[in-house]
Design a protein around this motif. Structure first.
Motif, PDB file in Angstrom:
ATOM      1  N   GLN A  40       0.865  -1.066  -0.133  1.00 27.62           N
ATOM      2  CA  GLN A  40       0.043   0.073  -0.012  1.00 27.62           C
ATOM      3  C   GLN A  40       0.944   1.184   0.022  1.00 27.62           C
ATOM      4  O   GLN A  40       1.989   1.263   0.333  1.00 27.62           O
ATOM      5  N   GLY A  41       0.301   2.590  -0.504  1.00 30.75           N
ATOM      6  CA  GLY A  41       1.072   3.559  -0.491  1.00 30.75           C
ATOM      7  C   GLY A  41       1.596   4.258   0.854  1.00 30.75           C
ATOM      8  O   GLY A  41       2.543   4.666   1.299  1.00 30.75           O
ATOM      9  N   SER A  42       0.653   3.713   1.836  1.00 32.16           N
ATOM     10  CA  SER A  42       0.530   4.139   3.019  1.00 32.16           C
ATOM     11  C   SER A  42       1.565   3.340   3.985  1.00 32.16           C
ATOM     12  O   SER A  42       2.216   3.638   5.022  1.00 32.16           O
ATOM     13  N   ASP A  43       2.124   2.124   3.337  1.00 22.63           N
ATOM     14  CA  ASP A  43       3.247   1.224   3.858  1.00 22.63           C
ATOM     15  C   ASP A  43       4.719   1.896   3.515  1.00 22.63           C
ATOM     16  O   ASP A  43       5.532   1.454   4.047  1.00 22.63           O
ATOM     17  N   VAL A  44       4.747   2.873   2.988  1.00 23.62           N
ATOM     18  CA  VAL A  44       6.006   3.504   2.580  1.00 23.62           C
ATOM     19  C   VAL A  44       6.030   5.068   3.114  1.00 23.62           C
ATOM     20  O   VAL A  44       5.404   5.985   2.562  1.00 23.62           O
ATOM     21  N   THR A  45       7.039   5.200   3.839  1.00 19.05           N
ATOM     22  CA  THR A  45       7.542   6.561   4.252  1.00 19.05           C
ATOM     23  C   THR A  45       9.004   6.949   3.960  1.00 19.05           C
ATOM     24  O   THR A  45       9.911   6.071   4.276  1.00 19.05           O
ATOM     25  N   ILE A  46       9.185   8.180   3.379  1.00 22.24           N
ATOM     26  CA  ILE A  46      10.580   8.509   3.135  1.00 22.24           C
ATOM     27  C   ILE A  46      11.047   9.385   4.529  1.00 22.24           C
ATOM     28  O   ILE A  46      10.237  10.337   4.950  1.00 22.24           O
ATOM     29  N   VAL A  47      12.140   8.984   4.897  1.00 23.22           N
ATOM     30  CA  VAL A  47      12.891   9.452   6.233  1.00 23.22           C
ATOM     31  C   VAL A  47      14.013  10.214   5.735  1.00 23.22           C
ATOM     32  O   VAL A  47      15.026   9.902   5.052  1.00 23.22           O
ATOM     33  N   GLY A  48      13.818  11.465   6.010  1.00 19.98           N
ATOM     34  CA  GLY A  48      14.823  12.455   5.518  1.00 19.98           C
ATOM     35  C   GLY A  48      16.128  12.473   6.543  1.00 19.98           C
ATOM     36  O   GLY A  48      16.251  11.700   7.603  1.00 19.98           O
ATOM     37  N   PRO A  49      17.285  13.052   5.911  1.00 25.56           N
ATOM     38  CA  PRO A  49      18.370  12.955   7.042  1.00 25.56           C
ATOM     39  C   PRO A  49      18.215  13.640   8.554  1.00 25.56           C
ATOM     40  O   PRO A  49      18.818  13.541   9.252  1.00 25.56           O
ATOM     41  N   ASN A  50      17.244  14.733   8.188  1.00 26.39           N
ATOM     42  CA  ASN A  50      16.911  15.376   9.437  1.00 26.39           C
ATOM     43  C   ASN A  50      15.832  14.774  10.222  1.00 26.39           C
ATOM     44  O   ASN A  50      15.483  15.339  11.209  1.00 26.39           O
ATOM     45  N   GLY A  51      15.475  13.645   9.902  1.00 28.17           N
ATOM     46  CA  GLY A  51      14.417  13.083  10.615  1.00 28.17           C
ATOM     47  C   GLY A  51      13.080  13.389  10.115  1.00 28.17           C
ATOM     48  O   GLY A  51      11.886  12.636  10.793  1.00 28.17           O
ATOM     49  N   GLY A  52      13.103  14.045   9.210  1.00 29.66           N
ATOM     50  CA  GLY A  52      11.671  14.444   8.443  1.00 29.66           C
ATOM     51  C   GLY A  52      11.106  13.198   7.987  1.00 29.66           C
ATOM     52  O   GLY A  52      11.784  12.416   7.151  1.00 29.66           O
ATOM     53  N   LEU A  53       9.735  13.139   7.996  1.00 31.04           N
ATOM     54  CA  LEU A  53       8.956  12.305   7.262  1.00 31.04           C
ATOM     55  C   LEU A  53       7.959  12.377   6.342  1.00 31.04           C
ATOM     56  O   LEU A  53       7.285  13.363   6.582  1.00 31.04           O
ATOM     57  N   LEU A  54       7.839  11.497   5.368  1.00 35.29           N
ATOM     58  CA  LEU A  54       6.806  11.809   4.309  1.00 35.29           C
ATOM     59  C   LEU A  54       6.316  10.815   3.778  1.00 35.29           C
ATOM     60  O   LEU A  54       6.841   9.733   3.196  1.00 35.29           O
ATOM     61  N   ASN A  55       4.952  10.378   4.101  1.00 38.56           N
ATOM     62  CA  ASN A  55       4.285   9.219   3.829  1.00 38.56           C
ATOM     63  C   ASN A  55       3.758   9.484   2.322  1.00 38.56           C
ATOM     64  O   ASN A  55       3.253  10.368   2.119  1.00 38.56           O
ATOM     65  N   LEU A  56       3.756   8.446   1.563  1.00 37.73           N
ATOM     66  CA  LEU A  56       3.310   8.474  -0.048  1.00 37.73           C
ATOM     67  C   LEU A  56       2.080   8.550   0.083  1.00 37.73           C
ATOM     68  O   LEU A  56       1.670   8.934  -1.051  1.00 37.73           O
ATOM     69  N   ILE A  57       1.264   8.201   0.858  1.00 37.34           N
ATOM     70  CA  ILE A  57      -0.092   8.447   0.796  1.00 37.34           C
ATOM     71  C   ILE A  57      -0.769   9.623   1.419  1.00 37.34           C
ATOM     72  O   ILE A  57      -1.247  10.567   1.029  1.00 37.34           O
ATOM     73  N   LYS A  58      -0.168  10.042   2.947  1.00 36.36           N
ATOM     74  CA  LYS A  58      -0.798  10.999   3.703  1.00 36.36           C
ATOM     75  C   LYS A  58      -0.337  12.310   3.175  1.00 36.36           C
ATOM     76  O   LYS A  58      -0.858  13.489   3.245  1.00 36.36           O
ATOM     77  N   GLN A  59       0.994  12.360   2.728  1.00 36.60           N
ATOM     78  CA  GLN A  59       1.354  13.722   2.294  1.00 36.60           C
ATOM     79  C   GLN A  59       1.615  13.617   0.972  1.00 36.60           C
ATOM     80  O   GLN A  59       2.948  14.563   0.423  1.00 36.60           O
TER      81      GLN A  59
END
Length: 200
Positions: A55-74
């Motif tokens: 699912q797209g919600s299963d994938v979150t990109i984690v930035g070097p600064n700890g920021g999170l971007l979920n492929l569905i939610k954001q």
């Protein structure tokens, strides 16, 4: 008279032979035209390429600064700065298939493409720093591909050409969409070399 008859039979034989060769060559030409060479990319049809369904919600990109971007939610975003910090640069990117100009956000080891509808379309992570959280498995370029087994114990069944593990995003109705995610790795060291999503 016998000689003339023999010559006639020989001429008829040669004519028949030429006719058969001509018909055969036309048939072969017809077959080659009806079966054009397949130059398209492999289909995402599950019968042709084996994908791990996610699912797209299963994938979150984690930035070097700890920021999170979920492929569905954001998915709908115009500005990645609050999430990942200031990019190295933002440039215009021509998306040939869509015949439109997108924005390319570049960070060390990663880039993101945002379409004119202000939606994140693609990401490509090719260096350390950015990570993917896929169903709880934290994945980073340069680390062993076998870490995928934490979330996908049978992932080895989905390896393509000993270098890519392919994922397909599942739609609400359960069918696989034509958007996929790939994780490539070095066939010798088995360390990940890139993580990306694309349309085939």
């Amino acid at each position: 008279m016998k000689k003339l008859k023999s010559i006639s039979i020989a001429i008829i034989g040669v004519t028949c032979l030429l006719l058969v060769v001509h018909i055969d060559s036309r048939a072969q030409n017809g077959n080659s035209c009806s079966r054009p060479m397949n130059t398209s990319l492999p289909s995402s049809d599950p019968g042709q390429i084996k994908h791990i369904a996610i699912q797209g919600s299963d994938v979150t990109i984690v930035g070097p600064n700890g920021g999170l971007l979920n492929l569905i939610k954001q998915l709908n975003t115009t500005d990645l700065t609050p999430i990942f910090g200031r990019p190295t640069r933002i440039t215009d990117y021509y998306a040939e298939m869509e015949d439109s100009w997108w924005k390319k956000w570049e960070y060390p080891g990663a880039y993101f493409l945002i379409n004119p509808g202000k939606m994140l379309e693609f990401f490509n992570i090719s260096g350390p720093g950015f990570k993917l959280n896929v169903k709880g498995a934290i994945l980073e370029v340069g680390k062993p591909i076998d870490e995928l087994a934490k979330a996908f114990p049978d992932f080895k069944s989905y390896i393509i050409e000993n270098r890519t593990v392919s994922f397909a995003f599942q739609m609400a109705n359960g069918e696989l969409s034509d958007e996929f995610m790939g994780i490539t790795f070095d066939s010798i060291t088995r360390n990940r070399t890139s993580m990306y999503n694309e349309m085939p």
